[in-house]
Design an enzyme around this catalytic site. Sequence first.
Site, PDB file in Angstrom:
ATOM      1  N   GLY A 158       0.827  -1.209   0.000  1.00  0.00           N
ATOM      2  CA  GLY A 158       0.000   0.000   0.000  1.00  0.00           C
ATOM      3  C   GLY A 158       0.854   1.248   0.000  1.00  0.00           C
ATOM      4  O   GLY A 158       0.593   2.198  -0.748  1.00  0.00           O
ATOM      5  N   TYR A 159       1.878   1.255   0.827  1.00  0.00           N
ATOM      6  CA  TYR A 159       2.770   2.409   0.909  1.00  0.00           C
ATOM      7  C   TYR A 159       3.494   2.621  -0.418  1.00  0.00           C
ATOM      8  O   TYR A 159       3.573   3.746  -0.925  1.00  0.00           O
ATOM      9  CB  TYR A 159       3.782   2.191   2.036  1.00  0.00           C
ATOM     10  CG  TYR A 159       4.706   3.359   2.281  1.00  0.00           C
ATOM     11  CD1 TYR A 159       4.304   4.428   3.081  1.00  0.00           C
ATOM     12  CD2 TYR A 159       5.986   3.395   1.734  1.00  0.00           C
ATOM     13  CE1 TYR A 159       5.144   5.506   3.316  1.00  0.00           C
ATOM     14  CE2 TYR A 159       6.835   4.466   1.959  1.00  0.00           C
ATOM     15  CZ  TYR A 159       6.410   5.512   2.756  1.00  0.00           C
ATOM     16  OH  TYR A 159       7.248   6.574   2.980  1.00  0.00           O
TER      17      TYR A 159
END
Length: 254
Positions: A158-159
């Site tokens: 996600g990051y």
Amino acid sequence: MKNPFDLSGKTAIVTGCSRGIGMAIAEGLAQAGADIIGVSASLPAHGSPCEQAVLACGRVFTGYAVDLSDRAALYAFIAKVRETHGAPDILVNNAGIIRRAPASEHSDADWDQVLATNLDSPFLLAREFGRDMCARGSGKIIFIASLLTFQGGITVPGYAASKGAIGQLTKALANEWASRGVNVNAIAPGYVSTDNTEALRNDSTRAGQILARIPASRWGEPHDFAGPAVFLASDAAAYIHGEVLVVDGGWMGR
């Protein structure tokens, strides 16, 4: 001759200002003469370390506690800033979170929260205040990207996705707004001693591997980002648009 790095008379919004890179950037901008509108989910009404640092520079600090992943709270903040302060001269989209889990175990909740904080809110803030800056004919927007704007990372899908998108968003907005007097750029930090890297620094094997690759032979510190932010926020960077400035101790050149 006017100092091109002088930010006197300017107002800067800095998100994620309560600690780390955001606090260092807020203090650096204040040292250069800017008044600061600080934003953080956990920011106290008065007396935060960031407020104290800005006031020590002789500048004005106004703090707002805002959960940037909450769309309604974000729009309320934007409206309050417009009503109270008018259009800012500088916007630093620094706030961000990280959730670590293998991709096959990365939950919907983690994905949604990371993207809402790291990508949705920076875009909405840039869109809304960027519109005001374009109407005025001047402004500076600085996104905080990452080495994972260029690399995939490990167990942080996600990051990595959010920071990859930030790099492209920086260029997309610069393409549209450069001709309207608004500079849009980003800073990509390397490995820095902050809350987001605590897990890595506590892993002696991984921390050793990281340090061995950094030509500067040290992890970055939050204060390493004050100077680059002041530069990009100043007239000295007037002809810089769509740049992702890597500040990493040489990591990407290795």
